[in-house]
Structures are given as C-alpha cells and as structure tokens.
Design a protein around this motif. Structure first.
Motif, PDB file in Angstrom:
ATOM      1  N   TYR A  39      38.939  24.048   1.883  1.00  0.00           N
ATOM      2  CA  TYR A  39      37.956  24.439   2.331  1.00  0.00           C
ATOM      3  C   TYR A  39      39.162  25.376   3.830  1.00  0.00           C
ATOM      4  CZ  TYR A  39      38.425  21.328   6.248  1.00  0.00           C
ATOM      5  OH  TYR A  39      38.609  19.488   6.749  1.00  0.00           O
ATOM      6  N   SER A  40      40.254  25.765   3.773  1.00  0.00           N
ATOM      7  CA  SER A  40      40.544  26.606   4.693  1.00  0.00           C
ATOM      8  C   SER A  40      42.247  27.367   3.902  1.00  0.00           C
ATOM      9  CB  SER A  40      40.544  25.818   5.698  1.00  0.00           C
ATOM     10  OG  SER A  40      42.076  25.459   5.697  1.00  0.00           O
ATOM     11  N   GLY A  41      42.592  28.420   4.413  1.00  0.00           N
ATOM     12  CA  GLY A  41      43.653  28.544   3.664  1.00  0.00           C
ATOM     13  C   GLY A  41      43.026  28.425   2.378  1.00  0.00           C
ATOM     14  N   LEU A  44      41.071  26.923   0.217  1.00  0.00           N
ATOM     15  CA  LEU A  44      39.031  28.015  -0.214  1.00  0.00           C
ATOM     16  C   LEU A  44      39.730  28.673  -1.128  1.00  0.00           C
ATOM     17  CD1 LEU A  44      36.715  28.457   0.793  1.00  0.00           C
ATOM     18  CD2 LEU A  44      38.404  30.152   2.189  1.00  0.00           C
ATOM     19  N   GLU A  45      40.919  28.910  -1.641  1.00  0.00           N
ATOM     20  CA  GLU A  45      41.015  30.461  -2.287  1.00  0.00           C
ATOM     21  C   GLU A  45      41.633  29.503  -3.475  1.00  0.00           C
ATOM     22  OE1 GLU A  45      40.492  32.988  -1.655  1.00  0.00           O
ATOM     23  OE2 GLU A  45      40.693  32.908   0.138  1.00  0.00           O
ATOM     24  N   THR A  66      31.580  21.772   8.515  1.00  0.00           N
ATOM     25  CA  THR A  66      32.663  22.765   8.426  1.00  0.00           C
ATOM     26  C   THR A  66      33.005  23.889   7.120  1.00  0.00           C
ATOM     27  OG1 THR A  66      33.878  22.540  10.103  1.00  0.00           O
ATOM     28  CG2 THR A  66      34.726  24.030   9.476  1.00  0.00           C
ATOM     29  N   ALA A  67      33.288  22.312   6.492  1.00  0.00           N
ATOM     30  CA  ALA A  67      33.783  22.743   4.918  1.00  0.00           C
ATOM     31  C   ALA A  67      32.588  23.333   4.271  1.00  0.00           C
ATOM     32  CB  ALA A  67      34.178  21.421   3.980  1.00  0.00           C
ATOM     33  N   ALA A  70      32.251  27.098   5.341  1.00  0.00           N
ATOM     34  CA  ALA A  70      33.568  27.782   4.658  1.00  0.00           C
ATOM     35  C   ALA A  70      33.216  28.707   2.996  1.00  0.00           C
ATOM     36  CB  ALA A  70      34.822  27.385   5.038  1.00  0.00           C
ATOM     37  N   THR A 222      48.129  30.887   7.245  1.00  0.00           N
ATOM     38  CA  THR A 222      46.725  30.184   7.151  1.00  0.00           C
ATOM     39  C   THR A 222      46.441  28.911   8.253  1.00  0.00           C
ATOM     40  OG1 THR A 222      47.694  28.270   6.250  1.00  0.00           O
ATOM     41  CG2 THR A 222      47.372  30.124   4.654  1.00  0.00           C
ATOM     42  N   PRO A 223      45.787  27.826   8.258  1.00  0.00           N
ATOM     43  CA  PRO A 223      45.223  27.550   9.510  1.00  0.00           C
ATOM     44  C   PRO A 223      46.546  26.681  10.119  1.00  0.00           C
ATOM     45  CG  PRO A 223      43.149  28.083   8.960  1.00  0.00           C
ATOM     46  CD  PRO A 223      44.405  28.475   8.130  1.00  0.00           C
ATOM     47  N   ARG A 226      48.284  25.721  12.941  1.00  0.00           N
ATOM     48  CA  ARG A 226      47.969  25.625  14.131  1.00  0.00           C
ATOM     49  C   ARG A 226      48.648  25.494  14.813  1.00  0.00           C
ATOM     50  NH1 ARG A 226      45.749  23.184   9.984  1.00  0.00           N
ATOM     51  NH2 ARG A 226      45.817  20.620  10.489  1.00  0.00           N
TER      52      ARG A 226
END
Length: 323
Positions: A39-41, A44-45, A66-67, A70, A222-223, A226
């Motif tokens: 669900y990120s970076g 997600l793709e 959050t997921a 997204a 990407t995240p 962080r």
C-alpha cells in the motif's frame, strides 16, 4: 544452486521497464496473490499491476486504515487484512485466516520492509530489520505453505536489495547482542537474509511445486527512506545539498512503477519456469559478482550459497520456535 544459474537469461525487458509493461498480455484471473507492504511505494505499484491483470490480491497491513485509503482508487479485486510483521502472533492470525478461506496461493510477494532505523527490537529481542524483513516473512511463508503447495506451481518472491553487498548474515551475533549496532550493516544482513531465504524456500519447495526468487528493485525514492535525515541522503550522494536530485542519480534511480517491474517479472515470467533460487535485478537474473562489479550491481557469492541458505533456515526456525 550452481553458479551458472546466477546469470542473465535475456528477459527482453530493461532496467526502466514498468510493471505494467512486464504484465502486458497476461491474464491473471483466478490467481490468488499476497503482497506484504502493498500500500505504499513499489508495493502499491506491484498491487496495481497484478490486480489490473486480473489477480485477486490480498494486502496484509500493519495500518489497515492507511492501506484502505491508499488502495481506494486501485482497480481490481483487492482485500486488506490486519498483520504486523514484527508481531508473530499477528502474522499467524493472518495466515490462519487465509488458510480458512480454502484458497490456494499462487504467488507470495514479501515486499514490506524497513531500512536503516535506529536500534529497535521486535519479537524475542530480535534486531528490528532482521526480525521484520526476514523472520516475520519467513514465519508468514511457513504458515502459508499448505496454500502455496495447493496452488500447483506457486512462486515466492522476496525483496532483497543491492544493500546485501554491505554484509553477509552475522552468524555469531545477528541481533547485535554483543557488538555495536551499525544500521547499514544490519540492513545489509537483512537483505542477504532475504535472498538466502528465497534460496532456502526453493531448495525445500521445488519438489512440491514451489519455486522462489529474490529481487533487487533498484534505487527508488519511497517511504523506505523515512528513517534517513536529509543530510544523510546528501552524504550518501542521493541528493544535492540544496535538496535536489543530481542528474546521475536521476539517471540511475527508478520510478516506483519501474521499481515494481522486477518483482512482477520474477512472479510471473514463463522464462523462469523450472528455475529458482536466483537473485534478480533489472527484470532479469543478475550476474554473479566479480572483482569488476560495481557496488550497486550483481549478486555477491554469499547469497547464492546453498549451505548458507540451509544454515540460515535452521537458525531462523530455532528463533521462530522460541517465539
């Protein structure tokens, strides 16, 4: 694994191919896929490409809300379920619930991960990168083994990294009980463990129809970054002092959709039929590193060593048995 296996096979794709280009013409209808961190970076793709090709994709998430946010605009059949890789009880609950559905599992993609955080501990006092990136994913795969075997031709894809060049597994002290913590050495250890885990799965699974691959997605913002302050990314050469991205880095780094391409290639390519255990980069099997290899490319010998894969498996099983 024979050294000759760790060599490019001519995929027809490039470092800058996208996940959608890799899956062009694929119909994954009826395929069940799990993508951790989907669900990120690049995760997600990866989900976007696989669901867009018709697969039913399950995304276990530590932050389910959050997921959901997204993934709300992503087309396809996507399910979200609660799971925290640093909490083995949570991992086992998720896997048990999946097994209760009676579905086979065609593809398991161990995408989630953390990079270079301050020293923290999860599970039974495990260093957080080794515990989350490796042990949590190993526990998940072991619990899901019946569903993988039921799929008849399943694949497991573990996201490693060129970061593996920083360190082999620190066999005598993987959790930094007696040595000073080095976040980048620990990251390298975790990424070597991811690759050796895939090799271990392949050694154990090939006779029951389960093959496994590890992948380096490429350099991507990407995240995952962080935990890195801006000045550290400047020191690493990823950014200029003014915060801009230098042209050389722009040329080498990938977009998240390009970063997802090696994952989906390893998960689906018919050219990999009958193969397994290899480390992939830029949508192909990577070369085995030589003295001439740059630090950002190729597979170091220690991640292609069957004996080390078996040693890691036994050591990790013992850790998980105590948790």
């Amino acid at each position: 694994m024979a050294a000759a296996d760790q060599a490019p096979i001519g995929s027809g794709f490039t470092a800058k191919s996208t996940a959608r280009e890799v899956l062009a013409g694929f119909d994954l209808s009826g395929q069940n896929i799990i993508v951790t961190g989907g669900y990120s970076g690049i995760g997600l793709e990866t989900v976007r490409a696989l669901a867009g090709a018709g697969a039913r994709v399950t995304v276990p998430a530590r932050r389910a809300d959050t997921a959901a946010e997204a993934l709300a605009g992503v087309a396809g059949e996507i399910e979200i379920a609660a799971m925290d890789l640093g909490d083995l009880a949570s991992v086992r609950r998720f896997a048990d619930h999946y097994l209760e559905t009676g579905r086979g599992l065609n593809i398991l993609i161990n995408n989630a991960g953390i990079m270079a955080p301050p020293l923290a501990r999860v599970g039974k006092g495990w260093e957080s990168q080794f515990g989350t990136n490796h042990l949590g994913h190993m526990a998940l795969a072991m619990q899901l083994a019946p569903a993988l075997q039921a799929a008849d031709g399943a694949r497991v894809v573990a996201l490693s990294s060129v970061g593996h060049v920083r360190s082999d597994v620190i066999w005598d002290d993987p959790h930094y009980a007696a040595r000073t913590y080095d976040k980048w050495e620990a990251y390298g250890q975790a990424k070597s463990a991811n690759a050796l885990f895939a090799l271990g799965v392949d050694l154990l699974g090939r006779d029951v129809g389960v093959r496994a691959f590890s992948v380096h997605p490429g350099g991507i913002f990407t995240p995952l970054q962080r935990h890195l302050p801006e000045e550290e990314m400047v020191a690493l050469g990823w950014k200029a002092p003014d915060g801009s991205i230098p042209p050389m880095v722009q040329a080498m780094f990938k977009t998240p959709e390009q970063g997802a391409s090696t994952t989906v290639w390893a998960a689906t390519s018919p050219k990999l039929a009958g193969k397994g255990g290899v480390y992939c980069e830029d949508c192909d099997v990577a070369k085995l590193a030589t003295a001439d290899s740059q630090r950002w490319e190729h597979a170091r010998p220690w991640i292609t060593d069957d004996a080390k894969a078996e040693k890691l498996w036994a050591m990790s099983e013992a850790m998980l048995a105590d948790a």
